[in-house]
Design a protein around this motif. Structure first.
Motif, short mmCIF file in Angstrom:
data_model
loop_
_atom_site.label_atom_id
_atom_site.label_comp_id
_atom_site.label_asym_id
_atom_site.label_seq_id
_atom_site.Cartn_x
_atom_site.Cartn_y
_atom_site.Cartn_z
N SER A 1 0.74 -1.22 -0.05
CA SER A 1 -0.12 -0.06 0.00
C SER A 1 0.97 1.30 -0.08
N LEU A 2 1.91 1.18 0.75
CA LEU A 2 2.68 2.55 0.74
C LEU A 2 3.65 2.75 -0.31
N LYS A 3 3.93 1.73 -0.85
CA LYS A 3 4.94 1.58 -2.22
C LYS A 3 3.89 2.38 -3.12
N ALA A 4 2.65 1.90 -3.40
CA ALA A 4 1.57 2.44 -4.37
C ALA A 4 1.59 3.97 -4.21
N ILE A 5 1.62 4.52 -2.99
CA ILE A 5 1.33 6.05 -2.83
C ILE A 5 2.54 6.77 -2.60
N LYS A 6 3.78 6.14 -2.35
CA LYS A 6 5.11 6.91 -1.98
C LYS A 6 5.39 8.31 -2.96
N LYS A 7 5.80 9.05 -2.46
CA LYS A 7 6.29 10.23 -3.25
C LYS A 7 7.74 10.01 -3.59
N SER A 8 7.94 10.86 -4.51
CA SER A 8 9.38 10.61 -5.26
C SER A 8 10.32 11.03 -4.35
#
Length: 85
Positions: free
Chosen positions: A55-62
């Motif tokens: 889940s975090l990987k899908a929404i992480k910022k650059s």
């Protein structure tokens, strides 16, 4: 070689902690001279970690990274180190 982390009231330096951690088969947190053994993982714990990581990987910022498990984090230099997701 396995090393058992001693218990008691003695406080350890960061260098002593790192030396013990290098030869230990278990992971330990370090907080202001105290060393704490980490509990072993369970199937449910690993499923939670995996789901959170995906889940975090899908929404992480650059410029940000997501790690699943086993990364040692420095919270306070030479005073507070933990393994976390």
């Amino acid at each position: 070689m396995s090393y058992t982390i001693p218990t008691g009231d003695r406080k350890y330096t960061y260098a002593e902690y790192m030396a013990m951690e290098e030869v230990s088969t278990d992971r330990h947190d370090f907080y202001h001279g105290k060393i704490f053994a980490m509990a072993g993982g369970t199937k449910n714990h690993n499923n939670i970690i995996l789901n959170m990581g995906v889940s975090l990987k899908a929404i992480k910022k650059s410029g940000c990274d997501v790690f699943i498990d086993g990364m040692k984090l420095e919270i306070e230099k030479d005073q507070f180190y933990v393994y976390r997701i």
